[in-house]
Enzyme design. Structure first.
Site, PDB file in Angstrom:
ATOM      1  N   PHE A  33       1.124   5.163   0.765  1.00  0.00           N
ATOM      2  CA  PHE A  33       0.479   6.199   1.586  1.00  0.00           C
ATOM      3  C   PHE A  33       1.054   7.559   1.207  1.00  0.00           C
ATOM      4  O   PHE A  33       2.237   7.665   0.849  1.00  0.00           O
ATOM      5  CB  PHE A  33       0.766   5.954   3.078  1.00  0.00           C
ATOM      6  CG  PHE A  33       0.149   4.699   3.633  1.00  0.00           C
ATOM      7  CD1 PHE A  33       0.726   3.454   3.397  1.00  0.00           C
ATOM      8  CD2 PHE A  33      -1.003   4.747   4.405  1.00  0.00           C
ATOM      9  CE1 PHE A  33       0.171   2.295   3.902  1.00  0.00           C
ATOM     10  CE2 PHE A  33      -1.571   3.590   4.921  1.00  0.00           C
ATOM     11  CZ  PHE A  33      -0.981   2.356   4.672  1.00  0.00           C
ATOM     12  N   THR A  50       0.864  -1.194   0.000  1.00  0.00           N
ATOM     13  CA  THR A  50       0.000   0.000   0.000  1.00  0.00           C
ATOM     14  C   THR A  50       0.889   1.229   0.000  1.00  0.00           C
ATOM     15  O   THR A  50       1.882   1.291   0.729  1.00  0.00           O
ATOM     16  CB  THR A  50      -0.942   0.003   1.220  1.00  0.00           C
ATOM     17  OG1 THR A  50      -1.750  -1.175   1.165  1.00  0.00           O
ATOM     18  CG2 THR A  50      -1.862   1.212   1.210  1.00  0.00           C
TER      19      THR A  50
HETATM   20  O1  LIG Z   1      -7.444  -0.590   7.905  1.00  0.00           O
HETATM   21  C1  LIG Z   1      -6.234  -0.349   8.013  1.00  0.00           C
HETATM   22  O2  LIG Z   1      -5.481  -0.974   8.762  1.00  0.00           O
HETATM   23  C2  LIG Z   1      -5.674   0.701   7.197  1.00  0.00           C
HETATM   24  O3  LIG Z   1      -4.638   1.208   7.521  1.00  0.00           O
HETATM   25  C3  LIG Z   1      -6.396   1.089   5.932  1.00  0.00           C
HETATM   26  C4  LIG Z   1      -5.904   0.327   4.712  1.00  0.00           C
HETATM   27  C5  LIG Z   1      -6.492   0.980   3.410  1.00  0.00           C
HETATM   28  O4  LIG Z   1      -7.276   1.912   3.471  1.00  0.00           O
HETATM   29  O5  LIG Z   1      -6.124   0.506   2.341  1.00  0.00           O
HETATM   30  C6  LIG Z   1      -4.452   0.419   4.627  1.00  0.00           C
HETATM   31  C7  LIG Z   1      -3.694  -0.577   4.189  1.00  0.00           C
HETATM   32  C8  LIG Z   1      -4.275  -1.832   3.709  1.00  0.00           C
HETATM   33  O6  LIG Z   1      -4.288  -1.718   2.303  1.00  0.00           O
HETATM   34  C9  LIG Z   1      -5.661  -2.039   4.170  1.00  0.00           C
HETATM   35  C10 LIG Z   1      -6.373  -1.044   4.693  1.00  0.00           C
END
Ligand SMILES: O=C(O)C(=O)C[C@]1(C(=O)O)C=C[C@@H](O)C=C1
Length: 390
Positions: free
Chosen positions: A281, A279
């Site tokens: 950010f 992911t």
């Molecule tokens: O729910 C979490 O733990 C988050 O940090 C959010 C979140 C997102 O929004 O994509 C972040 C990383 C992962 O891809 C899954 C969920």
């Protein structure tokens, strides 16, 4: 367990929505192409320009009636903030690209907002971006944006895209509704676990709770297990909920950190569909950083175009002509536009990330060119690439 969490940093919840929209002002249209400027332009401008051999734009802009206006002077450094109208040199001093990861000047820890509760991947991302920070949980993405705007925190770290699940559209929309600047990015390897309360086995589970992105990233495993998915605000929140309610037929998809925090068992590890689950950010701040050329930079912009054949092709050509590599393109509906006569036609905002710093003349030229025919253009930030190994 929950009490100690609250004692660290209360969850920020802001109920009043900020509905800031791009200003209809055209003030920025002739100022310097600078990473600071959110450019706003009139509709119905016609492109009369082309690229010269140096990569600079030539020609002029016409609205079809008035004589062609002169081109924006990209060497003119008298810039104004198009929102406040304040000359740029009177605005708060931007962070430098080396400063943006340093603690705040009074010696206290940098406060970094993230969405979710303790144990969320976003908390890990905040801590990866700022290792000694105080990570501050927020109940919604919007609350994290507002926490920065209201000086409750110094930065926000929010997910924007995932290698399996795709874009987090909500944050694309919020980037435009708010006036924060992207000052960095952080990539995090996301390794999901299936969590359950003590004594619960996989066969006992009927349902599983998690963030919709996490559920999407584990689609294959959850289908194989035949579990009913239920979407909640964040992965760690799912774990906390299952733990607090002591559910015996419900599991959670979350991190191993969440399992430790909420005292849950890990029934399965690495349940995402692909081991390369990353992911990305964004790091958001009130002020932009000064873009550099000392290391690889990326720039994020958003623009809209006149409707017509080849419009997007022409827009992307401003980068291709200058050998600027694009790393991401996303389109979102442009809201609050008067409807067109044809039902089949929608207006879009295009979000583009490209591999160049706004300190590069080539990138300035590309945006100067795009600005000639984009109906709206805003630079969201120019920031160092996250090149760390995952
Ligand atoms: O729910 C979490 O733990 C988050 O940090 C959010 C979140 C997102 O929004 O994509 C972040 C990383 C992962 O891809 C899954 C969920």
């Amino acid at each position: 367990m929950a009490a100690s969490i609250a004692a660290r940093s209360p969850v920020i919840s802001i109920s009043r929505q900020i509905t800031a929209k791009p200003s209809p002002s055209d003030r920025g249209s002739r100022s310097t192409v600078s990473f600071r400027q959110p450019y706003i332009r009139r509709r119905n401008v016609r492109l009369l320009a082309s690229v010269n051999s140096n990569g600079g734009a030539t020609g002029g802009i016409s609205d079809g009636k008035a004589p062609a206006l002169e081109l924006p002077n990209i060497d003119d450094d008298s810039t104004y903030d198009v929102v406040s109208g304040v000359p740029s040199h009177l605005l708060p001093k931007p962070l430098s690209s080396t400063q943006y990861s340093k603690p705040v000047s009074d010696g206290s820890r940098l406060r970094v907002a993230y969405q979710g509760v303790r144990g969320a991947y976003s908390e890990s991302a905040a801590e990866k971006a700022y290792p000694n920070c105080e990570a501050v949980p927020c109940d919604q993405f919007d609350a994290a944006f507002q926490a920065v705007e209201r000086w409750l925190v110094d930065r926000a770290v929010l997910p924007i895209e995932n290698s399996l699940g795709g874009s987090i559209h909500r944050n694309y929309d919020l980037l435009l509704r708010h006036r924060l600047h992207i000052v960095g990015e952080v990539k995090l390897a996301v390794r999901h676990c299936l969590l359950a309360n003590h004594g619960v086995k996989v066969e006992d589970l009927k349902r599983v709770l998690s963030h919709p992105q996490a559920l999407a990233q584990c689609e294959n495993t959850l289908t194989k297990l035949g579990l009913v998915r239920e979407a909640v605000d964040d992965t760690a929140g799912a774990a906390k909920d299952v733990a607090l309610r002591n559910l015996k037929d419900t599991g959670a998809v979350a991190s191993s950190a969440a399992a430790a925090i909420y005292g849950m068992d890990i029934l399965a590890e690495d349940i995402q569909d692909d081991c390369d689950n990353v992911t990305r950010f964004l790091i958001l701040a009130r002020e932009p950083i000064i873009p550099g050329t000392d290391r690889p930079f990326k720039t994020s912009i958003v623009f809209s175009l006149e409707w017509g054949p080849g419009a997007l092709f022409k827009a992307l050509a401003v980068f291709a002509l200058r050998q600027i590599n694009l790393t991401k393109i996303e389109s979102r509906p442009l809201r609050n536009q008067p409807s067109r006569s044809s039902d089949t036609c929608f207006d879009y905002l295009f979000y583009v990330d490209f591999e160049a710093s706004m300190a590069d003349q080539n990138a300035q030229n590309a945006l100067g060119h795009l600005k000639e025919f984009a109906t709206f253009l805003r630079v969201l930030g120019s920031y160092p690439l996250d090149t760390t190994m995952l």
